[in-house]
Enzyme design. Structure first.
Site, PDB file in Angstrom:
ATOM      1  N   GLY A  91      80.133 -10.724  19.483  1.00  0.00           N
ATOM      2  CA  GLY A  91      79.704  -9.830  20.560  1.00  0.00           C
ATOM      3  C   GLY A  91      78.200  -9.752  20.746  1.00  0.00           C
ATOM      4  CG  HIS A 110      53.793 -29.987 -18.015  1.00  0.00           C
ATOM      5  ND1 HIS A 110      53.792 -28.647 -18.293  1.00  0.00           N
ATOM      6  CD2 HIS A 110      52.500 -30.417 -18.059  1.00  0.00           C
ATOM      7  CE1 HIS A 110      52.535 -28.264 -18.536  1.00  0.00           C
ATOM      8  NE2 HIS A 110      51.738 -29.318 -18.401  1.00  0.00           N
ATOM      9  NE  ARG A 143      74.666  -4.171   5.569  1.00  0.00           N
ATOM     10  CZ  ARG A 143      74.141  -3.974   6.784  1.00  0.00           C
ATOM     11  NH1 ARG A 143      72.992  -3.344   6.921  1.00  0.00           N
ATOM     12  NH2 ARG A 143      74.758  -4.424   7.855  1.00  0.00           N
ATOM     13  CB  VAL A 188      67.269  12.019  -0.023  1.00  0.00           C
ATOM     14  CG1 VAL A 188      67.015  12.456   1.419  1.00  0.00           C
ATOM     15  CG2 VAL A 188      66.047  11.310  -0.593  1.00  0.00           C
TER      16      VAL A 188
HETATM   17  P1  NAI Z   1      71.853  -0.834  -2.779  1.00  0.00           P
HETATM   18  O1  NAI Z   1      73.231  -0.489  -3.144  1.00  0.00           O
HETATM   19  O2  NAI Z   1      71.224  -2.075  -3.268  1.00  0.00           O
HETATM   20  O3  NAI Z   1      70.865   0.370  -3.199  1.00  0.00           O
HETATM   21  C1  NAI Z   1      71.042   1.686  -2.744  1.00  0.00           C
HETATM   22  C2  NAI Z   1      70.311   2.645  -3.664  1.00  0.00           C
HETATM   23  O4  NAI Z   1      70.298   3.936  -3.057  1.00  0.00           O
HETATM   24  C3  NAI Z   1      70.964   2.795  -5.025  1.00  0.00           C
HETATM   25  O5  NAI Z   1      70.010   2.545  -6.006  1.00  0.00           O
HETATM   26  C4  NAI Z   1      71.461   4.250  -5.022  1.00  0.00           C
HETATM   27  O6  NAI Z   1      71.453   4.827  -6.296  1.00  0.00           O
HETATM   28  C5  NAI Z   1      70.456   4.929  -4.070  1.00  0.00           C
HETATM   29  N1  NAI Z   1      70.908   6.196  -3.452  1.00  0.00           N
HETATM   30  C6  NAI Z   1      72.147   6.493  -2.967  1.00  0.00           C
HETATM   31  N2  NAI Z   1      72.161   7.752  -2.456  1.00  0.00           N
HETATM   32  C7  NAI Z   1      70.910   8.278  -2.618  1.00  0.00           C
HETATM   33  C8  NAI Z   1      70.296   9.551  -2.280  1.00  0.00           C
HETATM   34  N3  NAI Z   1      70.965  10.530  -1.680  1.00  0.00           N
HETATM   35  N4  NAI Z   1      68.992   9.733  -2.598  1.00  0.00           N
HETATM   36  C9  NAI Z   1      68.297   8.744  -3.223  1.00  0.00           C
HETATM   37  N5  NAI Z   1      68.815   7.535  -3.540  1.00  0.00           N
HETATM   38  C10 NAI Z   1      70.113   7.303  -3.237  1.00  0.00           C
HETATM   39  O7  NAI Z   1      71.840  -0.770  -1.164  1.00  0.00           O
HETATM   40  P2  NAI Z   1      70.828  -1.348  -0.084  1.00  0.00           P
HETATM   41  O8  NAI Z   1      69.501  -1.618  -0.680  1.00  0.00           O
HETATM   42  O9  NAI Z   1      70.921  -0.412   1.074  1.00  0.00           O
HETATM   43  O10 NAI Z   1      71.467  -2.738   0.307  1.00  0.00           O
HETATM   44  C11 NAI Z   1      72.765  -2.779   0.912  1.00  0.00           C
HETATM   45  C12 NAI Z   1      73.471  -4.061   0.605  1.00  0.00           C
HETATM   46  O11 NAI Z   1      72.832  -5.146   1.237  1.00  0.00           O
HETATM   47  C13 NAI Z   1      73.524  -4.342  -0.892  1.00  0.00           C
HETATM   48  O12 NAI Z   1      74.822  -4.756  -1.230  1.00  0.00           O
HETATM   49  C14 NAI Z   1      72.542  -5.463  -1.055  1.00  0.00           C
HETATM   50  O13 NAI Z   1      72.902  -6.328  -2.125  1.00  0.00           O
HETATM   51  C15 NAI Z   1      72.605  -6.174   0.296  1.00  0.00           C
HETATM   52  N6  NAI Z   1      71.337  -6.830   0.551  1.00  0.00           N
HETATM   53  C16 NAI Z   1      71.010  -7.932  -0.162  1.00  0.00           C
HETATM   54  C17 NAI Z   1      69.796  -8.537   0.007  1.00  0.00           C
HETATM   55  C18 NAI Z   1      69.456  -9.715  -0.827  1.00  0.00           C
HETATM   56  O14 NAI Z   1      70.362 -10.342  -1.379  1.00  0.00           O
HETATM   57  N7  NAI Z   1      68.188 -10.052  -0.993  1.00  0.00           N
HETATM   58  C19 NAI Z   1      68.809  -8.044   0.968  1.00  0.00           C
HETATM   59  C20 NAI Z   1      69.249  -6.855   1.631  1.00  0.00           C
HETATM   60  C21 NAI Z   1      70.465  -6.306   1.424  1.00  0.00           C
END
Ligand code: NAI
Length: 461
Positions: free
Chosen positions: A34, A440, A268, A232
């Site tokens: 979409g 190396h 997410r 938060v």
């Molecule tokens: P995440 O699950 O990596 O981290 C979310 C964090 O928010 C956790 O540490 C959690 O404890 C914290 N949290 C939850 N509620 C909260 C609150 N009320 N106050 C404060 N902290 C709180 O999720 P994120 O970073 O949003 O990423 C989402 C998904 O996207 C993940 O599965 C990630 O692996 C994927 N992703 C992967 C990337 C990569 O492979 N480089 C890049 C971007 C996303």
């Protein structure tokens, strides 16, 4: 009514890879998308644009931190509009690339949002198409947080964070996970005061604890601030500013912080709205993930699902692997994903990469293991490019020496991890890596040294 062997819903990395592989295996395939462009979240508003901004701001960081040390005198100036245009150009090149691959492989792009009126049928706009099999690869969206209203201007998700009109002076990031630290890094390097508020007492939950501590220390040195153990409660927007209210978990005390921009990055959730899954009787979990068996079949015959919409890590490459596996299964082959060897990478500087077991998970399982660790300080190449911080840690079975996991923080960690992934796929022992000649001077020598450290010891430690 057009007839297909397979209709894939969603053209993100899971969906488009499934469609292309199925077409390569001889099926007549359509893929419904979409968005105006192919590639899903990853190419349009995720992995690819964030990596463009991470690259640009890493270059900027280098000019500030290291240019003078190398005898280069330069005074860089940031043109934010141009940097965003560069990012958009990168998106365009990548999404058009998928369009080209669809044409090359004769995958029909059905433009619009799909729903499934019944098994074997997919409705897109006013037209209904028939398919022997349907694959749902509809991906995920940012999870909401009670009390936090996203407007994608001042309070943003990762999507809005890629499109900020003005560079913020002060940014609060809710969540010390992958998105929070990658996007937080981008704006910290662009001069914003960035504070990360994380619920747990550590960053990047699920990753190796020692890596997480080192990572926090390095990011702090780069100017980022961290408030750990804080939940938060709410955000409030007044004109061009937002206030963030959080409670410290240790004493329940309430605090407030002001910012020009708040990034919500607390995870997410699967995106499955509007497809009629409930009416079809497709079973989902409480968290909204579509339930599948080990062949990715849902509870309705002829309908499969993969990627962020089902269980497992929400990673583009996990979805891609599932896409290939489903295509192979539908073509009568034996599709399979080894979930024990899925790397995870955080594309900051330094990069963080991991695969397999952590020390924490091995302790919990009561499995005897040994640790081979090597610091990038002992790696000539890393020192030459000011990236001596960080280390490679390899975990191997105490008796058999088989590699069980690896955790890296350092230069090119996201690429270095893959030789360990290949070794693990082949069931290699740490000694196999240690006996493999490494050129190396390369960063990869640090991997070999960590493997040597699992045995008689590293040379340059
Ligand atoms: P995440 O699950 O990596 O981290 C979310 C964090 O928010 C956790 O540490 C959690 O404890 C914290 N949290 C939850 N509620 C909260 C609150 N009320 N106050 C404060 N902290 C709180 O999720 P994120 O970073 O949003 O990423 C989402 C998904 O996207 C993940 O599965 C990630 O692996 C994927 N992703 C992967 C990337 C990569 O492979 N480089 C890049 C971007 C996303």
């Amino acid at each position: 009514m057009a007839q297909f062997d397979l209709i894939v819903i969603g053209a993100g990395p899971g969906g488009y890879v499934c469609a292309i592989r199925a077409a390569q295996l001889g099926l007549k395939v359509a893929c419904v998308e979409g968005r105006e462009t192919l590639g899903g979240t990853c190419l349009n508003v995720g992995c690819i644009p964030s990596k463009a901004l991470l690259h640009a701001t890493h270059m900027l960081h280098e000019t500030h931190e290291n240019f003078e040390k190398m005898g280069i005198i330069a005074k860089p100036k940031v043109d934010w509009a141009k940097m965003r245009a560069y990012k958009d150009d990168v998106i365009g090149q990548n999404t058009k690339g998928i369009e080209f691959l669809f044409k090359k492989n004769k995958v029909t792009w059905l433009k619009g949002w799909a729903s499934i009126p019944e098994a074997g049928k997919v409705k897109v706009g006013d037209e209904t198409h028939q398919a022997k099999n349907i694959v749902i690869a509809s991906g995920s969206e940012a999870a909401s947080l009670p009390g936090v209203e996203v407007d994608e201007k001042i309070v943003v998700t990762s999507t809005g964070a890629l499109e900020l009109e003005k560079l913020p002076k002060k940014m609060v990031v809710i969540g010390g996970g992958v998105i929070g630290l990658e996007m937080g890094s981008v704006y910290a390097r662009l001069g914003a005061e960035v504070t990360v508020i994380e619920y747990l007492d550590r960053l990047i939950p699920g990753n190796d604890g020692e890596v997480a501590k080192t990572f926090q220390r390095i990011l702090k040195k780069q100017g980022m601030e961290f408030i750990l153990g804080a939940a938060v409660q709410k955000t409030e927007v007044k004109k061009t500013k937002a206030s963030v209210t959080y409670k410290l978990r240790k004493d329940d005390s309430e605090h407030q912080m002001e910012a020009d921009c708040v990034l919500l990055a607390t995870g997410r959730r699967p995106f499955t709205d509007g497809m009629g899954l409930k009416e079809l009787g497709i079973e989902t979990t409480k968290g909204g993930q579509i339930q599948t068996d080990k062949h990715y079949a849902t509870s309705v015959k002829g309908i499969y699902a993969l990627g962020d919409a089902i269980a497992g890590p929400m990673l583009a490459h996990k979805a891609e692997d599932e896409g290939m596996a489903v295509a192979e299964i539908l073509a009568g082959q034996a599709g399979h994903v080894n979930y024990g060897v899925i790397p995870g990478v955080i594309y900051t500087t330094p990069e963080v990469a991991s695969v397999g077991e952590t020390e924490e998970s091995l302790k919990e399982a009561g499995r005897a293991y040994k640790v081979g660790k090597f610091s990038f300080m002992g790696n000539g190449r890393a020192k030459a490019v000011f990236q001596g911080e960080g280390f490679v840690k390899i975990l191997a079975d105490k008796e058999t020496d088989r590699i069980l996991g690896a955790h890296l923080i350092g230069p090119m960690a996201g690429d270095l991890i893959h030789e360990i992934c290949v070794a693990m796929e082949f069931g290699a022992a740490a000694e196999d890596l240690a006996r493999t000649c490494h050129a190396h001077p390369t960063f990869s020598e640090a991997v070999r040294e960590a493997a040597l450290a699992c045995g008689d010891g590293a040379i340059h430690a």
